[in-house]
Scaffold this active site. Sequence first.
Site, short mmCIF file in Angstrom:
data_model
loop_
_atom_site.label_atom_id
_atom_site.label_comp_id
_atom_site.label_asym_id
_atom_site.label_seq_id
_atom_site.Cartn_x
_atom_site.Cartn_y
_atom_site.Cartn_z
N HIS A 27 4.85 -0.42 4.10
CA HIS A 27 3.68 0.17 3.34
C HIS A 27 4.24 0.85 2.40
O HIS A 27 4.64 1.95 2.46
CB HIS A 27 2.84 0.77 4.44
CG HIS A 27 1.67 1.40 3.84
ND1 HIS A 27 1.42 2.54 3.87
CD2 HIS A 27 0.44 1.16 3.32
CE1 HIS A 27 0.21 3.17 3.26
NE2 HIS A 27 -0.39 1.96 3.14
N GLU A 86 4.93 -3.93 0.24
CA GLU A 86 3.66 -3.74 -0.34
C GLU A 86 3.46 -2.88 -1.32
O GLU A 86 3.61 -1.87 -1.38
CB GLU A 86 2.68 -3.29 1.09
CG GLU A 86 1.26 -3.51 0.82
CD GLU A 86 0.56 -1.86 0.53
OE1 GLU A 86 -0.63 -1.94 0.31
OE2 GLU A 86 1.48 -0.95 0.59
N ASP A 97 1.03 -1.52 -4.43
CA ASP A 97 -0.59 -1.37 -4.61
C ASP A 97 -0.29 -1.47 -6.31
O ASP A 97 0.54 -0.94 -6.98
CB ASP A 97 -1.07 0.05 -4.43
CG ASP A 97 -1.13 0.21 -3.07
OD1 ASP A 97 -1.46 -0.82 -2.37
OD2 ASP A 97 -1.09 1.41 -2.54
N HIS A 112 -0.23 4.23 -5.73
CA HIS A 112 -1.32 4.18 -4.64
C HIS A 112 -2.77 4.26 -5.48
O HIS A 112 -3.48 3.46 -4.82
CB HIS A 112 -0.90 5.13 -3.85
CG HIS A 112 -2.07 5.37 -2.78
ND1 HIS A 112 -2.62 4.42 -1.89
CD2 HIS A 112 -2.89 6.48 -2.32
CE1 HIS A 112 -3.66 4.96 -1.08
NE2 HIS A 112 -3.67 6.06 -1.25
N GLU A 169 -1.58 -5.19 -3.42
CA GLU A 169 -2.91 -4.83 -3.25
C GLU A 169 -3.72 -4.38 -4.53
O GLU A 169 -3.06 -3.70 -5.31
CB GLU A 169 -3.05 -3.85 -2.22
CG GLU A 169 -4.76 -3.26 -2.13
CD GLU A 169 -4.78 -2.03 -1.37
OE1 GLU A 169 -5.99 -1.29 -1.84
OE2 GLU A 169 -4.03 -1.56 -0.79
#
Length: 319
Positions: free
Chosen positions: A11, A38, A40, A53, A147
Amino acid sequence: MRQRLPSVIAHRGASGYRPEHTLAAYALAIEQGADAIEPDVVSTSDGVLVARHENEISGTTDVADMPEFADRRTTKTIDGQDLTGWFTEDFTLAELRTLRTRERLPELRPASTAYDGQEPIPTLAEILDLARHARTVRGEPVGVVPETKHPTYFAALGLALEEPLVAELERAGLDRSRVLVQSFEADNLRRLRTMTDVRLLQLVDRRGANLVTSAGLLTVAGYADAVGVAKDLLIPRDAADNLLEPTEVIGDAHDAGLEVVGWTFRRENSFLPADYRVGTDPAAIGDLAAEIHRFLDAGMDSFFTDNPDIGDQVVRSRV
């Protein structure tokens, strides 16, 4: 037949040990056993996708210390929330490159602050390149789980995220099986479904609990391959913050043909259920491994964690 997803998704990288969304955090995550990393993604003013983020960057960079950018501080409404600070869409990539990253949770992760000021903000292209040239500790290709952050907001600015994201993925040449694109916005995923054949994941938090009803999950299965669910919707907590019995979400998702990815697993007491805390200090390290086991026992397929080393140990112990 359900496709295999990465078991351990780092993450924002190994963000329990390094400032999040840095190449150092992603590289450490791979070394610690992550199956996937991952990022963002948000946009700069010149349309380059970078990893943060949030598009508000005062908490994760030294922008507030830079006098030449003092006049960029502003207040904006993003997804209904008023935020004051500095925003990526007000900077070119070249300007963002003059900033350095810092630990977002210094009160909980003081050791990570030793790495403040060392890393620039990475581009999505750089992260994909890192993954393309890396292998997991088991010798397998490293997956990437980007994401899209606030895609409707960015589209309204003329900085839509979908086209540059798909272009970067195609340019990197990653195999389809190595990519899983996630978003909280269903319309964003539906647009992506028409643009790419990579797998898609619908994120769900408490506000979107209607999506994890049996009917909602069947709808999600019409455009996504997986559902990423906040932990409390999979196994809720009682008034004393202890875990209760699992809900029906995992079983209903599997019945709909969806993989279930839980988020987010972190080792600090502040984030753990009371069952797995050690002592009373919010920053103390609790029994994250036991919590992950509990969710995997309930049928969760994969999980996001800030501590991929612990996640990898858990997965290895279950083989």
